[in-house]
Structure formats: C-alpha cells, structure tokens
Design an enzyme around this catalytic site. Structure first.
Site, mmCIF file in Angstrom:
data_model
loop_
_atom_site.group_PDB
_atom_site.id
_atom_site.type_symbol
_atom_site.label_atom_id
_atom_site.label_comp_id
_atom_site.label_asym_id
_atom_site.label_seq_id
_atom_site.Cartn_x
_atom_site.Cartn_y
_atom_site.Cartn_z
ATOM 1 N N ASP A 145 0.856 -1.184 0.000
ATOM 2 C CA ASP A 145 0.000 0.000 0.000
ATOM 3 C C ASP A 145 0.897 1.241 0.000
ATOM 4 O O ASP A 145 1.396 1.643 -1.057
ATOM 5 C CB ASP A 145 -0.922 -0.084 1.218
ATOM 6 C CG ASP A 145 -2.034 0.940 1.225
ATOM 7 O OD1 ASP A 145 -2.019 1.839 0.372
ATOM 8 O OD2 ASP A 145 -2.922 0.863 2.082
ATOM 9 N N ASP A 206 -7.767 -8.263 7.001
ATOM 10 C CA ASP A 206 -8.848 -8.136 7.981
ATOM 11 C C ASP A 206 -9.555 -6.788 7.899
ATOM 12 O O ASP A 206 -9.012 -5.797 7.411
ATOM 13 C CB ASP A 206 -8.292 -8.303 9.397
ATOM 14 C CG ASP A 206 -7.467 -7.105 9.842
ATOM 15 O OD1 ASP A 206 -6.489 -6.775 9.138
ATOM 16 O OD2 ASP A 206 -7.813 -6.480 10.859
HETATM 17 P P1 XMP Z 1 1.879 -0.428 3.795
HETATM 18 O O1 XMP Z 1 1.137 0.906 3.874
HETATM 19 O O2 XMP Z 1 2.894 -0.547 4.891
HETATM 20 O O3 XMP Z 1 0.723 -1.448 4.094
HETATM 21 O O4 XMP Z 1 2.375 -0.706 2.411
HETATM 22 C C1 XMP Z 1 0.949 -2.735 4.180
HETATM 23 C C2 XMP Z 1 0.204 -3.320 5.347
HETATM 24 O O5 XMP Z 1 -0.967 -2.596 5.700
HETATM 25 C C3 XMP Z 1 -2.094 -3.419 5.734
HETATM 26 N N1 XMP Z 1 -3.056 -2.942 4.710
HETATM 27 C C4 XMP Z 1 -4.326 -3.330 4.625
HETATM 28 N N2 XMP Z 1 -5.015 -4.197 5.361
HETATM 29 N N3 XMP Z 1 -6.924 -3.835 4.027
HETATM 30 C C5 XMP Z 1 -6.317 -4.447 5.059
HETATM 31 O O6 XMP Z 1 -6.962 -5.250 5.724
HETATM 32 C C6 XMP Z 1 -6.291 -2.933 3.214
HETATM 33 O O7 XMP Z 1 -6.881 -2.392 2.270
HETATM 34 C C7 XMP Z 1 -4.925 -2.665 3.547
HETATM 35 N N4 XMP Z 1 -3.984 -1.870 2.988
HETATM 36 C C8 XMP Z 1 -2.861 -2.070 3.737
HETATM 37 C C9 XMP Z 1 -1.596 -4.812 5.450
HETATM 38 O O8 XMP Z 1 -1.533 -5.523 6.658
HETATM 39 C C10 XMP Z 1 -0.224 -4.663 4.909
HETATM 40 O O9 XMP Z 1 0.658 -5.627 5.450
#
Ligand code: XMP
Ligand code: MG
Length: 227
Positions: A145, A206
């Site tokens: 993300d 989740d």
């Molecule tokens: P980053 O921002 O560090 O995000 O790249 C990675 C972690 O954030 C969680 N994540 C999500 N979890 N729905 C979720 O349930 C989403 O849309 C989402 N986007 C990010 C995920 O745990 C990932 O490891």
C-alpha cells in the site's frame, strides 16, 4: 453477490451466500453477522477465490522459473503474518507440488495498520530471522500500500538479518496508496493483482480483525475508512 435460501431443516434462518468462488454456510450468530455485512452492501466482491487461486498457481510457476534461472537451490519464503498466511501457505503448496525445488517456509510478524484504514506511520517487525542469514529470501506479503512495511522489512532483512538477497511477492498492489519516500525500495518482482485505492478484506486481510478467512477479496464500503 446474491443470497439464496437453503433447502432442508433450518432453511429459513440459515442464509447461504453465493459468490463467484463457492458457498458460505452461515451456521451460527457470528457467521450470520458476517453474512449480513456482505449482503448489506458494506462489502462488494473484488476478486473471486477462483481468480485468486489461478493467479497463485501462475505466481508459483513464475517463481520456480526465476529461481531455477538464478540457480538457487531452495525457495526460501518469508511469510508476513498475519495477512499473508493463506496466500503464503497456498503459494508454498503450489511451488512444492510442481516438485522441482525444495521450499523452506519462515514467518515474521509485521504490523503497521492496527484497526485503522490509515497506516499508523510505524511498523513493528517481530520474529527470529537467524535462519535467513546468507539466504535468498522471497518475502510474501498480502498487500503493498504505502510501501512502508516492505521498505522497512527489506532493509531489516538485508542489514540486520544479513539475507543474501530479498525478492518481494505480494498478492495485492495498491499503487494509489504509495508514499513517495518508499518508492525507491526497488522492483516488486511478483504481483498478484493491482487494485484501486479501496480498503479491502478477505484472502488474509482483515476488517476490524475479522473476515481474514474469506476465500475471496471484497472492497469495504465503510465511510469511516476513507482510504
Ligand atoms: P503499507 O502501507 O505498509 O501497508 O504498504 C501494508 C500493510 O498494511 C495493511 N493494509 C491493509 N489491510 N486492508 C487491510 O486489511 C487494506 O486495504 C490494507 N492496505 C494495507 C496490510 O496488513 C499490509 O501488510
Ligand atoms: Mg500485513
């Protein structure tokens, strides 16, 4: 997504959700709550379980081809808990059933989200990484993300765990969420699906610590989660 009634005793109070990947039998109160969340429009189906499974098979084949070409003798997967647990295990099975290279499975916990839609800005990494010293590690993560988790994890593996190399495999990539300062983490070698900037659940991910076990991925239409 649509609902239909089940035949036989108890049919009136046991909704069955029909989705692209199969049936969910809502057997008890908790499952009924889940079923209602899906049928009430909070969730909409984004990726069916059959698409997910097909894509994981393709990723497994890509990984095997690349690892063979790199002359690696083992495929070393580092599965990021909790979100990548189903993805990672299925990927390991697919690689193993192709039978060409042994698979080693390692697990690590990385948390940055908590129960919110927006990353907390911090990322906690926990797990014993001694076994990864000198290894060519494939990090298996549920979603990319902002990029913070994988950026920090990759640095941690190279600098603290002294992995020989780090390759990244994500089930989902949400490019709309990317933060500029995490852009330079390098190439993402394996991507299951690119998705729009929506909050998603299921397939290991989740929504308020629930719905990880759904075999398909839904977009969550909750105004409190302005992604
Ligand atoms: P980053 O921002 O560090 O995000 O790249 C990675 C972690 O954030 C969680 N994540 C999500 N979890 N729905 C979720 O349930 C989403 O849309 C989402 N986007 C990010 C995920 O745990 C990932 O490891
Ligand atoms: Mg995660």
């Amino acid at each position: 997504m649509r609902t239909c009634s089940q035949s036989g005793p108890g049919a009136a109070r046991t909704p069955v959700l029909v989705h692209a990947g199969g049936l969910i039998h809502a057997r008890d109160r908790e499952e009924q709550v889940r079923a209602q969340a899906i049928s009430s429009g909070i969730f909409s189906l984004l990726i069916s379980s059959s698409h997910i499974n097909k894509r994981i098979t393709e990723l497994a084949h890509n990984i095997i081809c690349t690892e063979r070409a790199r002359r690696h003798e083992e495929i070393c997967l580092l599965i990021v808990l909790k979100g990548a647990v189903f993805f990672g295990c299925r990927l390991a099975r697919e690689i193993s059933s192709a039978g060409s290279l042994p698979v080693a499975m390692h697990f690590i916990s990385a948390a940055s989200y908590g129960n919110q839609a927006h990353s907390s800005g911090r990322c906690r990494i926990a797990g014993n990484l001694n076994a990864l010293h000198g290894k060519d590690v494939i990090v298996v993560e549920d979603i990319l993300d902002s990029g913070r988790t994988l950026y920090k994890l990759k640095n941690h593996l190279l600098k603290k765990a002294h992995a020989a190399s780090v390759t990244i495999c994500v089930l989902l990539d949400k490019p709309g969420g990317r933060k500029a300062r995490f852009q330079n983490m390098g190439r993402i070698d394996y991507i299951g699906f690119r998705i729009p900037a929506v909050f998603v659940a299921g397939g290991g991910l989740d929504y308020f610590d629930q719905f990880r076990e759904l075999p398909f991925i839904v977009a969550v239409h909750d105004k409190a989660l302005c992604v």
